[in-house]
Design a protein around this motif. Sequence first.
Motif, PDB file in Angstrom:
ATOM      1  N   LEU A 225       0.755  -1.331  -0.037  1.00 34.32           N
ATOM      2  CA  LEU A 225       0.048  -0.247  -0.062  1.00 34.32           C
ATOM      3  C   LEU A 225       0.843   1.220   0.084  1.00 34.32           C
ATOM      4  N   ILE A 226       0.267   2.312  -0.723  1.00 31.54           N
ATOM      5  CA  ILE A 226       1.226   3.536  -0.571  1.00 31.54           C
ATOM      6  C   ILE A 226       0.059   4.358   0.054  1.00 31.54           C
ATOM      7  N   LEU A 227       0.720   5.201   0.933  1.00 31.71           N
ATOM      8  CA  LEU A 227      -0.097   6.359   1.815  1.00 31.71           C
ATOM      9  C   LEU A 227       0.183   7.580   1.138  1.00 31.71           C
ATOM     10  N   THR A 228      -0.925   8.486   0.792  1.00 35.12           N
ATOM     11  CA  THR A 228      -0.619   9.839   0.301  1.00 35.12           C
ATOM     12  C   THR A 228      -1.601  10.784   0.566  1.00 35.12           C
ATOM     13  N   SER A 229      -1.860  11.646   0.140  1.00 37.49           N
ATOM     14  CA  SER A 229      -2.989  12.599   0.364  1.00 37.49           C
ATOM     15  C   SER A 229      -3.452  13.395  -0.838  1.00 37.49           C
ATOM     16  N   THR A 230      -4.866  13.540  -0.708  1.00 43.59           N
ATOM     17  CA  THR A 230      -5.359  14.223  -1.975  1.00 43.59           C
ATOM     18  C   THR A 230      -5.038  15.967  -1.978  1.00 43.59           C
ATOM     19  N   LEU A 231      -4.626  16.323  -1.054  1.00 45.29           N
ATOM     20  CA  LEU A 231      -4.278  17.924  -0.746  1.00 45.29           C
ATOM     21  C   LEU A 231      -2.982  18.277  -1.372  1.00 45.29           C
ATOM     22  N   PRO A 232      -2.967  19.148  -1.967  1.00 44.32           N
ATOM     23  CA  PRO A 232      -1.682  19.440  -2.811  1.00 44.32           C
ATOM     24  C   PRO A 232      -0.534  19.805  -1.998  1.00 44.32           C
ATOM     25  N   ASN A 233      -0.653  20.338  -0.729  1.00 43.67           N
ATOM     26  CA  ASN A 233       0.360  20.961   0.068  1.00 43.67           C
ATOM     27  C   ASN A 233       0.385  20.309   1.415  1.00 43.67           C
ATOM     28  N   VAL A 234      -0.304  19.212   1.634  1.00 42.09           N
ATOM     29  CA  VAL A 234      -0.543  18.876   3.082  1.00 42.09           C
ATOM     30  C   VAL A 234      -0.722  17.393   2.960  1.00 42.09           C
ATOM     31  N   PHE A 235       0.380  16.623   3.818  1.00 44.22           N
ATOM     32  CA  PHE A 235       0.320  15.096   3.789  1.00 44.22           C
ATOM     33  C   PHE A 235      -0.719  14.955   4.952  1.00 44.22           C
ATOM     34  N   SER A 236      -0.229  15.536   6.279  1.00 42.11           N
ATOM     35  CA  SER A 236      -1.155  15.614   7.442  1.00 42.11           C
ATOM     36  C   SER A 236      -0.408  16.401   8.530  1.00 42.11           C
ATOM     37  N   ALA A 237      -1.691  17.080   8.858  1.00 45.30           N
ATOM     38  CA  ALA A 237      -1.294  17.901  10.126  1.00 45.30           C
ATOM     39  C   ALA A 237      -1.456  17.195  11.422  1.00 45.30           C
ATOM     40  N   GLY A 238      -1.516  16.081  11.567  1.00 45.00           N
ATOM     41  CA  GLY A 238      -1.518  15.256  12.763  1.00 45.00           C
ATOM     42  C   GLY A 238      -2.745  15.100  13.339  1.00 45.00           C
ATOM     43  N   LEU A 239      -2.538  15.319  14.761  1.00 47.00           N
ATOM     44  CA  LEU A 239      -4.086  15.279  15.449  1.00 47.00           C
ATOM     45  C   LEU A 239      -4.913  16.274  15.418  1.00 47.00           C
ATOM     46  N   GLN A 240      -6.061  16.057  15.276  1.00 45.14           N
ATOM     47  CA  GLN A 240      -7.250  17.308  15.299  1.00 45.14           C
ATOM     48  C   GLN A 240      -7.091  18.129  16.514  1.00 45.14           C
TER      49      GLN A 240
ATOM     50  N   VAL B  76       4.531   2.006   1.638  1.00 45.90           N
ATOM     51  CA  VAL B  76       5.246   3.418   1.356  1.00 45.90           C
ATOM     52  C   VAL B  76       4.531   4.663   1.835  1.00 45.90           C
ATOM     53  N   ALA B  77       5.127   5.543   2.457  1.00 49.81           N
ATOM     54  CA  ALA B  77       4.462   6.758   2.469  1.00 49.81           C
ATOM     55  C   ALA B  77       5.073   7.705   1.376  1.00 49.81           C
ATOM     56  N   ALA B  78       4.141   8.199   0.488  1.00 49.25           N
ATOM     57  CA  ALA B  78       4.310   9.395  -0.343  1.00 49.25           C
ATOM     58  C   ALA B  78       3.722  10.629   0.130  1.00 49.25           C
ATOM     59  N   ILE B  79       4.965  11.133   0.587  1.00 48.11           N
ATOM     60  CA  ILE B  79       4.584  12.443   1.498  1.00 48.11           C
ATOM     61  C   ILE B  79       4.421  13.433   0.416  1.00 48.11           C
ATOM     62  N   ASN B  80       3.516  14.024   0.181  1.00 46.83           N
ATOM     63  CA  ASN B  80       3.350  15.166  -0.993  1.00 46.83           C
ATOM     64  C   ASN B  80       3.129  16.364  -0.328  1.00 46.83           C
ATOM     65  N   GLY B  81       3.541  16.667   0.937  1.00 42.57           N
ATOM     66  CA  GLY B  81       3.351  18.046   1.391  1.00 42.57           C
ATOM     67  C   GLY B  81       3.727  17.992   3.196  1.00 42.57           C
ATOM     68  N   HIS B  82       3.165  19.091   3.736  1.00 44.08           N
ATOM     69  CA  HIS B  82       3.618  18.977   4.988  1.00 44.08           C
ATOM     70  C   HIS B  82       3.148  17.724   5.852  1.00 44.08           C
ATOM     71  N   ALA B  83       4.114  17.095   6.816  1.00 35.90           N
ATOM     72  CA  ALA B  83       3.852  16.133   7.505  1.00 35.90           C
ATOM     73  C   ALA B  83       4.228  16.370   9.093  1.00 35.90           C
ATOM     74  N   ILE B  84       3.190  16.929   9.807  1.00 34.79           N
ATOM     75  CA  ILE B  84       3.626  17.350  11.043  1.00 34.79           C
ATOM     76  C   ILE B  84       3.296  16.667  12.172  1.00 34.79           C
ATOM     77  N   ALA B  85       3.958  16.288  13.208  1.00 34.40           N
ATOM     78  CA  ALA B  85       3.569  15.482  14.365  1.00 34.40           C
ATOM     79  C   ALA B  85       2.940  14.282  13.973  1.00 34.40           C
ATOM     80  N   GLY B  86       1.582  13.961  14.373  1.00 31.91           N
ATOM     81  CA  GLY B  86       0.907  12.926  13.995  1.00 31.91           C
ATOM     82  C   GLY B  86       1.097  12.613  12.612  1.00 31.91           C
ATOM     83  N   GLY B  87       1.151  13.619  11.666  1.00 26.54           N
ATOM     84  CA  GLY B  87       1.164  13.351  10.487  1.00 26.54           C
ATOM     85  C   GLY B  87       2.618  12.663   9.658  1.00 26.54           C
ATOM     86  N   CYS B  88       3.594  12.948  10.703  1.00 25.19           N
ATOM     87  CA  CYS B  88       5.034  12.300  10.639  1.00 25.19           C
ATOM     88  C   CYS B  88       5.007  11.084  11.185  1.00 25.19           C
TER      89      CYS B  88
END
Length: 271
Positions: free
Chosen positions: A99-114, A148-160
């Motif tokens: 599995l490849i994990l990525t994001s639909t958002l153009p600049n953010v992989f994940s901002a972590g916890l809500q 595989v993580a395909a990090i297509n933007g910011h990966a912060i805290a929980g996103g990292c």
Amino acid sequence: MVKVNVDMASSFIRAVLPRLACRHLKIGNNCNGRYLYGCNKRWVSSGSDLVQVEQDDSDNEIVVLKMNVKPVNACTAEFNNAMTKLIKDLDADEQSKGLILTSTLPNVFSAGLQLTALHGKSYDEIKEYFSTFQTMAHTLFTSRLATVAAINGHAIAGGCVIALCCEYRVMAEGKFHNGLNEVIVGIPMPAWVSAYTVYALGTNTAEKVILSGKKHTPREALQVGLVDQVVPPDDLIQVSKNILSDLIKVGDYPRRLSKERLRKELLMFSL
Ligand SMILES: CCCCCCC/C=C/C(=O)SCCNC(=O)CCNC(=O)[C@H](O)C(C)(C)COP(=O)(O)OP(=O)(O)OC[C@H]1O[C@@H](n2cnc3c(N)ncnc32)[C@H](O)[C@@H]1OP(=O)(O)O
């Protein structure tokens, strides 16, 4: 509206899917807009559109999961639960290998916890919310699939952390940051997240990364080992697919058992 029952949809997908490789299927309103993906007779669905599921090859071996929680892929409880369900379903599907994990958002992989989910909540509510994140991370970390993580933007805290749960991390070049800033936002790092970080980076570097709370550029992330490779954004998915194809070439059973053994010690930090 055309009614689509599971049998009908299943035969449709099995007949048509090989010709639709690399496109996701959205099946009628009766499925609540869920993305469904047919693997032989097994069904894999996020149960919501918070995670989009794309099948990538006619053999159903590789799946691309795209996090889709606007605007920054903050990990809501609903998202965490949808991810956990998907990974468990894929783990149970013998045809799925990677599995490849990525994001639909153009600049953010994940901002972590809500972060907004923590405000004004009781201890029990926060504990419950944290446990949905930990379960998701644990499920990904121990998945039998190659990841595989395909990090297509910011990966912060929980996103990292989500990316660290994968076996290999590729990050796109760009004005993005990747890091574990928990100590900066006032969250003492949980032991299990530290353990995952040590697993990926080694103890000494993990300590520096965690205690500094620094957010790294892609190049800096590569230097400290938060990512394994940095590539131009347009190459991100193809490079990730190539890496995954290499990972899954290895015999399934020895690979699966070895991964389990390698990551087993960390199970003591599980729920
Ligand atoms: C058992 C214990 C469990 C522990 C778990 C492990 C530890 C994990 C901890 C965490 O994950 S803590 C979360 C820390 N995250 C952050 O500090 C990230 C904060 N966000 C950013 O730095 C930026 O938003 C960004 C991701 C770099 C994107 O920047 P951009 O300029 O593109 O967008 P913004 O304008 O900043 O944000 C848009 C919108 O989104 C809201 N938002 C951002 N991050 C979060 C978040 N983490 N949770 C909830 N909401 C978030 C932000 O407030 C904006 O909202 P609006 O103002 O538009 O309403």
